[in-house]
Motif scaffolding. Structure first.
Motif, short mmCIF file in Angstrom:
data_model
loop_
_atom_site.label_atom_id
_atom_site.label_comp_id
_atom_site.label_asym_id
_atom_site.label_seq_id
_atom_site.Cartn_x
_atom_site.Cartn_y
_atom_site.Cartn_z
N GLN A 1 0.83 -1.22 0.00
CA GLN A 1 0.00 0.00 0.00
C GLN A 1 0.86 1.26 0.00
OE1 GLN A 1 -3.38 0.01 -0.40
NE2 GLN A 1 -3.06 2.20 -0.72
N LYS A 2 1.95 1.23 0.80
CA LYS A 2 2.80 2.43 0.85
C LYS A 2 3.45 2.66 -0.53
CE LYS A 2 5.84 5.08 3.70
NZ LYS A 2 7.19 5.29 3.20
N SER A 3 3.86 1.58 -1.17
CA SER A 3 4.48 1.71 -2.50
C SER A 3 3.47 2.25 -3.51
CB SER A 3 5.00 0.35 -2.97
OG SER A 3 5.86 -0.21 -2.01
N PHE A 4 2.23 1.79 -3.41
CA PHE A 4 1.14 2.26 -4.27
C PHE A 4 0.93 3.76 -4.07
CE2 PHE A 4 -3.43 2.68 -5.24
CZ PHE A 4 -3.57 1.91 -6.39
N ASP A 5 0.85 4.18 -2.79
CA ASP A 5 0.63 5.60 -2.47
C ASP A 5 1.80 6.47 -2.92
OD1 ASP A 5 -1.70 4.74 -1.31
OD2 ASP A 5 -0.98 4.88 0.76
N GLU A 6 3.01 5.94 -2.74
CA GLU A 6 4.20 6.71 -3.16
C GLU A 6 4.21 6.90 -4.69
OE1 GLU A 6 6.56 8.25 -1.42
OE2 GLU A 6 5.76 7.66 0.52
N THR A 7 3.71 5.90 -5.39
CA THR A 7 3.63 6.02 -6.86
C THR A 7 2.69 7.15 -7.24
OG1 THR A 7 3.97 3.64 -7.06
CG2 THR A 7 3.05 4.77 -8.98
N GLN A 8 1.54 7.17 -6.60
CA GLN A 8 0.57 8.22 -6.86
C GLN A 8 1.19 9.60 -6.59
OE1 GLN A 8 -2.85 8.15 -4.26
NE2 GLN A 8 -4.13 9.10 -5.84
N ALA A 9 1.91 9.70 -5.45
CA ALA A 9 2.53 10.98 -5.08
C ALA A 9 3.58 11.40 -6.12
CB ALA A 9 3.16 10.86 -3.69
N LEU A 10 4.35 10.45 -6.59
CA LEU A 10 5.38 10.79 -7.60
C LEU A 10 4.72 11.34 -8.86
CD1 LEU A 10 7.85 7.75 -7.32
CD2 LEU A 10 8.36 10.14 -6.76
#
Ligand code: RAM
Length: 351
Positions: free
Chosen positions: A219-228
């Motif tokens: 989930q954190k990796s998914f959210d970080e992708t969105q943020a990038l």
């Protein structure tokens, strides 16, 4: 189908040649089933008899380590070793200490460790060694203290493949970002440093805008992708040198407007990434065979425990179906070369 055999059959030339210091002499796949050998017992190991090894990955529930554990257990079955898989739910820096301490109290013969942190584990590793436990790192090293490191591929070779794919997919220009695992991960940090060097030296038109951390959590990796994507509208490539990160980034992009504009690459397993290659989210990514990595680690640990090797450069040992290996510099054994997966070959792999 096993990676080692398939890779050789498919295209030996496609493999990146990195000056390996190993000498695999056989690629016959093992048909040995991976047994369930969980055993929390505390009796001392008897030499040549009921040896116990603890397998301690960065975290549990990570398909990459499930695959490496399968290989480690297959080798253990061949060698008559009992294994116990333990580990934290999350890949935090010092979360592995308690498991090292427990294994030490249990007087296991060896610990197979993928280190979440380069230094935070060394006190507990040294205490284990003082109690007679051999500590073999695999995948992510703790160079200051372990007896031996089983390296999946050279850090230089991994960084080179990652940069090559980023350059291909960005047209060798524009913004790229890295989505890593944890900020302390020994392996990812070594690869990222070398990627930076390679980018500066050979790809002046590529700009690395950020290194983000998904902590090997989906989930954190998914959210970080969105943020990038929000922060960098001109981003061309996300390079995730972690199997958890690359799969989460690809999942995000596969249903977003960025699909076909922002490419996801890095290190992933073919089974995790297959659908994203097939739906056009991912062009190419790389990895080695985690099952072979676990298998080799158990054979190396057994050789250390038996005293066949001390871990010194030049020591040789047999690693079952993988053949003979030689310990290289810095008490390191090299599995082989990274391999690139794409639409043309992914159908041939199942791990
Ligand atoms: C993740 C872990 C592991 C790394 C692979 C590529 O599963 O971070 O340490 O080697 O990705």
């Amino acid at each position: 189908m096993k990676f080692t055999k398939t890779a050789a059959v498919l295209s030996a030339a496609a493999l990146v040649v990195l000056g390996a210091c190993t000498t695999p002499t056989s690629t016959t796949p093992s048909s040995a089933p991976a047994p369930s050998t969980s055993d929390g017992g505390s009796s001392a190991p008897a030499a040549g008899g009921d040896l116990k090894f603890t397998i301690l990955p960065k975290n549990l529930g990570n398909p990459y380590f499930e695959t490496s554990t399968k290989g480690a257990e297959a080798a253990a079955a061949e060698l008559g070793v009992t294994t116990e898989l333990v580990g934290p739910a999350e890949a935090a820096a010092d979360a592995q200490v308690q498991y090292i301490e427990t294994a030490t109290q249990q007087k296991v013969a060896a610990i197979e460790l993928s280190a979440n942190d380069q230094t935070a584990l060394c006190d507990s590793v040294k205490a284990a060694q003082a109690a007679g436990v051999k500590v073999v790192t695999f995948d992510s090293d703790a160079p200051g203290c372990r007896d031996l490191f089983i390296n999946q591929a050279t850090a230089e070779g991994i960084a080179k493949v990652l940069v090559e794919m980023a350059a291909d997919q960005s047209g060798d220009a524009g913004e790229i970002a890295i989505l890593s695992a944890t900020a302390n991960a020994t392996n990812q940090n070594a690869w990222i440093e070398l990627m930076k060097t390679e980018l500066t030296a050979s790809h002046p038109n590529i700009k690395l805008v950020e290194v983000a951390y998904g902590d090997d959590q989906d989930q954190k990796s998914f959210d970080e992708t969105q943020a990038l994507l929000q922060k960098y509208p001109d981003l061309k490539v996300i390079v995730a040198p972690t199997t958890v990160g690359i799969a989460a980034a690809a999942r995000y992009i596969s249903t977003s407007e960025a699909k076909g504009k922002v490419w996801v690459t890095g290190l992933g397993t073919p089974n995790d990434m297959r659908s994203y290659v097939e739906d056009g989210t991912v062009k190419e990514f790389a990895l080695w065979n985690p099952e072979d990595l676990g298998y080799l680690t158990t054979y190396a640990a057994k050789a250390l425990v038996d005293g066949t090797i001390t871990g010194a450069e030049g020591d040789k040992f047999e690693a079952g179906k993988l053949g003979e290996y030689t310990v290289g510099a810095d008490n390191t054994v090299l599995l082989g070369d990274p391999y690139k997966f794409n639409a043309d070959n992914i159908g041939n792999f199942n791990f």
